[in-house]
Scaffold this active site. Structure first.
Site, PDB file in Angstrom:
ATOM      1  N   ASP A  14      12.519   7.964   1.683  1.00 28.35           N
ATOM      2  CA  ASP A  14      12.139   8.546   0.657  1.00 28.35           C
ATOM      3  C   ASP A  14      13.212   9.358  -0.272  1.00 28.35           C
ATOM      4  O   ASP A  14      13.992  10.524   0.928  1.00 28.35           O
ATOM      5  CB  ASP A  14      10.907   9.223   1.499  1.00 28.35           C
ATOM      6  CG  ASP A  14       9.960   8.018   1.516  1.00 28.35           C
ATOM      7  OD1 ASP A  14       9.471   7.588   0.481  1.00 28.35           O
ATOM      8  OD2 ASP A  14       9.093   8.775   2.771  1.00 28.35           O
ATOM      9  N   MET A  63       1.179   4.926  -4.466  1.00 25.99           N
ATOM     10  CA  MET A  63       0.721   5.729  -4.053  1.00 25.99           C
ATOM     11  C   MET A  63       0.050   5.918  -3.403  1.00 25.99           C
ATOM     12  O   MET A  63      -1.604   6.167  -4.369  1.00 25.99           O
ATOM     13  CB  MET A  63       1.926   6.579  -4.476  1.00 25.99           C
ATOM     14  CG  MET A  63       2.742   6.148  -5.012  1.00 25.99           C
ATOM     15  SD  MET A  63       3.991   6.166  -3.493  1.00 25.99           S
ATOM     16  CE  MET A  63       3.860   8.817  -3.024  1.00 25.99           C
ATOM     17  N   ASP A  70       1.839   3.910   0.345  1.00 19.37           N
ATOM     18  CA  ASP A  70       2.588   4.499   1.547  1.00 19.37           C
ATOM     19  C   ASP A  70       2.377   6.203   0.933  1.00 19.37           C
ATOM     20  O   ASP A  70       1.184   6.253  -0.429  1.00 19.37           O
ATOM     21  CB  ASP A  70       3.511   4.904   0.270  1.00 19.37           C
ATOM     22  CG  ASP A  70       5.049   5.980   1.312  1.00 19.37           C
ATOM     23  OD1 ASP A  70       4.627   6.430   1.796  1.00 19.37           O
ATOM     24  OD2 ASP A  70       5.968   6.421   0.446  1.00 19.37           O
ATOM     25  N   SER A  84       8.215   5.830   7.692  1.00 23.75           N
ATOM     26  CA  SER A  84       8.758   6.004   6.965  1.00 23.75           C
ATOM     27  C   SER A  84       9.529   7.502   7.563  1.00 23.75           C
ATOM     28  O   SER A  84       9.775   8.101   8.363  1.00 23.75           O
ATOM     29  CB  SER A  84       7.921   6.743   5.789  1.00 23.75           C
ATOM     30  OG  SER A  84       8.806   8.407   5.393  1.00 23.75           O
ATOM     31  N   MET A  87      14.271  12.070  -2.735  1.00 25.43           N
ATOM     32  CA  MET A  87      13.708  12.575  -3.380  1.00 25.43           C
ATOM     33  C   MET A  87      13.979  14.195  -3.752  1.00 25.43           C
ATOM     34  O   MET A  87      15.547  14.218  -3.656  1.00 25.43           O
ATOM     35  CB  MET A  87      12.064  13.305  -2.749  1.00 25.43           C
ATOM     36  CG  MET A  87      11.427  12.734  -1.711  1.00 25.43           C
ATOM     37  SD  MET A  87      10.140  13.924  -1.169  1.00 25.43           S
ATOM     38  CE  MET A  87       8.883  12.743  -0.298  1.00 25.43           C
ATOM     39  N   HIS A 136      13.326   3.933  -1.500  1.00 24.57           N
ATOM     40  CA  HIS A 136      12.247   4.469  -2.485  1.00 24.57           C
ATOM     41  C   HIS A 136      12.480   6.006  -3.166  1.00 24.57           C
ATOM     42  O   HIS A 136      12.046   6.724  -2.768  1.00 24.57           O
ATOM     43  CB  HIS A 136      10.993   4.702  -1.469  1.00 24.57           C
ATOM     44  CG  HIS A 136       9.665   5.425  -2.756  1.00 24.57           C
ATOM     45  ND1 HIS A 136       8.552   6.003  -1.895  1.00 24.57           N
ATOM     46  CD2 HIS A 136       9.338   5.524  -4.337  1.00 24.57           C
ATOM     47  CE1 HIS A 136       7.580   6.009  -2.899  1.00 24.57           C
ATOM     48  NE2 HIS A 136       8.486   5.834  -4.460  1.00 24.57           N
ATOM     49  N   MET A 179      12.319   8.575  -5.140  1.00 23.23           N
ATOM     50  CA  MET A 179      11.423   9.603  -5.909  1.00 23.23           C
ATOM     51  C   MET A 179      12.549  10.591  -7.481  1.00 23.23           C
ATOM     52  O   MET A 179      12.330  11.470  -6.962  1.00 23.23           O
ATOM     53  CB  MET A 179      10.432  10.309  -5.257  1.00 23.23           C
ATOM     54  CG  MET A 179       9.457   9.529  -4.709  1.00 23.23           C
ATOM     55  SD  MET A 179       8.605  10.278  -3.555  1.00 23.23           S
ATOM     56  CE  MET A 179       9.240   9.487  -1.888  1.00 23.23           C
ATOM     57  N   HIS A 207      12.054   2.775   6.163  1.00 18.97           N
ATOM     58  CA  HIS A 207      11.945   3.272   4.974  1.00 18.97           C
ATOM     59  C   HIS A 207      12.528   4.387   4.876  1.00 18.97           C
ATOM     60  O   HIS A 207      11.791   5.861   5.555  1.00 18.97           O
ATOM     61  CB  HIS A 207      10.178   3.491   4.531  1.00 18.97           C
ATOM     62  CG  HIS A 207       9.711   3.948   2.916  1.00 18.97           C
ATOM     63  ND1 HIS A 207       9.823   2.860   1.743  1.00 18.97           N
ATOM     64  CD2 HIS A 207       9.525   4.955   2.671  1.00 18.97           C
ATOM     65  CE1 HIS A 207       9.038   3.261   0.853  1.00 18.97           C
ATOM     66  NE2 HIS A 207       8.677   4.549   0.950  1.00 18.97           N
TER      67      HIS A 207
END
Length: 231
Positions: free
Chosen positions: A39, A141, A177, A12, A41, A70, A72, A37
């Site tokens: 992330d 998760m 993750d 990540s 957010m 990913h 979120m 990866h």
């Protein structure tokens, strides 16, 4: 992307040097990362802010493997096209992020990406039973999403096993993750996971000037995971 169940390590980049993303991505790939990866957010669905589509587009030229994005964020649907255009190979959305996860997954596939669905620690496996035939990846998760460096939630090992049972012989990756280390990786792999996201456990102690530490960290996770699969 051809499907296989070999162990894949997906560092990540939330744990990378933010001033040096291109070099960090090249370093982890050179040191054995299988996927990268990312992330995303939004400060709303999770209590943190990270990357938007322009950042993902900037990462893309440096990623030679698989860019695993990913999301979120909530709502998800208005942003799928932008992240697809930015170069995501896989886009994963949370089942909790909106009322129509089936529509969201259809939209991800229509945008030309592999479709992932994610489950927070408090969300049961039953929430994805009716979409399992239109996903390419299930992300479990093992921490509450929002921040790196959290402790692994042990109850999620059983959830991984239940996802593996649900997946059966479908060509669906099972990704985990949160808190993945050489100690926790064997637990989730034994339960059925094949993609391991690791942030601090990969980047700890290394840098673009000392990338061999990234390599050692990746190998330690992979060897522990593969030993669990053989065992």
């Amino acid at each position: 992307m051809t499907f296989d169940r070999s162990i894949k390590i997906a560092p990540s980049i939330l744990s990378a040097d933010f001033a040096n993303f291109g070099a960090e991505i090249r370093a982890i790939e050179a040191q054995g990362a299988d996927w990268v990866h990312v992330d995303v957010m939004d400060g709303h669905f999770v209590p943190n802010l990270t990357f938007g589509p322009p950042a993902v587009a900037a990462f893309r030229p440096h990623v030679k493997t698989v860019m695993d994005v990913h999301l979120m964020i909530a709502p998800v649907d208005p942003y799928i096209e932008a992240f697809a255009r930015a170069g995501a190979d896989i886009i994963t959305a949370h089942v909790e992020a909106g009322p129509h996860i089936h529509r969201t997954l259809q939209a991800i596939r229509a945008a030309g990406c592999k479709a992932g669905v994610s489950l927070n620690p408090g969300t049961p496996v039953e929430a994805i039973e009716n979409v399992i035939d239109i996903v390419d990846l299930v992300l479990v998760m093992s921490v509450n999403p929002g921040f790196g460096g959290q402790s692994f939630i042990e109850s999620q090992v059983e959830k991984v096993a239940r996802v593996r049972q649900l997946v059966g012989d479908r060509p669906v990756h099972i990704e985990v993750d949160g808190g993945i280390t050489p100690v926790t990786a064997p637990k989730v792999v034994a339960a059925g996971a094949d993609v391991l996201v690791a942030g601090s456990a990969v980047f700890k102690g290394g840098s673009v000037d000392r990338p061999e530490i990234y390599g050692a960290n990746i190998r330690a996770i992979r060897e522990a995971a593969e030993a669990a699969r053989r065992g």
